[in-house]
Write an enzyme that holds these catalytic residues in place. Structure first.
Site, mmCIF file in Angstrom:
data_model
loop_
_atom_site.group_PDB
_atom_site.id
_atom_site.type_symbol
_atom_site.label_atom_id
_atom_site.label_comp_id
_atom_site.label_asym_id
_atom_site.label_seq_id
_atom_site.Cartn_x
_atom_site.Cartn_y
_atom_site.Cartn_z
ATOM 1 C CG ASP A 1 -1.969 1.112 1.151
ATOM 2 O OD1 ASP A 1 -2.355 1.505 0.035
ATOM 3 O OD2 ASP A 1 -2.377 1.601 2.216
ATOM 4 C CG ASP B 1 0.488 2.650 7.592
ATOM 5 O OD1 ASP B 1 0.484 2.662 8.836
ATOM 6 O OD2 ASP B 1 -0.259 3.357 6.903
#
Length: 99
Positions: free
Chosen positions: A31, A48
């Site tokens: 992502d 992340d």
């Protein structure tokens, strides 16, 4: 991630190197986008990371590499630094599979 025009080249090189490191280890962020790339004192920091994807065992692994490349290249291209997501994806896959 925000950058002035003169910082783009250096930031691009840093992002590509981070993506190469992931690929050599057999992973993709999954992502990766400007929202997951921060700049601190001129250095790119990836966040992340717990969602990282094994590109070999995950059936969508190669697709996620391509998506990461498209997201990153789109951001840099909109700011005037041309890059080819297909070329970057091919380079990362070569890194991942040791070619």
């Amino acid at each position: 991630m925000r950058a002035s025009a003169h910082e783009l080249g250096d930031l691009w090189e840093q992002v590509v190197e981070l993506m190469r490191i992931f690929a050599r280890a057999g992973y993709a962020h999954g992502d990766l986008s400007p929202y997951n790339l921060l700049v601190h004192h001129g250095r790119v920091v990836v966040i992340d990371v717990p969602q990282i994807v094994d590109i070999v065992s995950n059936p969508r692994g190669m697709e996620l590499v391509e998506r990461d490349c498209l997201n990153v290249c789109s951001w840099f291209t909109r700011r005037g630094l041309e890059c080819d997501p297909a070329e970057l994806s091919g380079e990362l896959m070569a890194e991942a599979f040791g070619r």
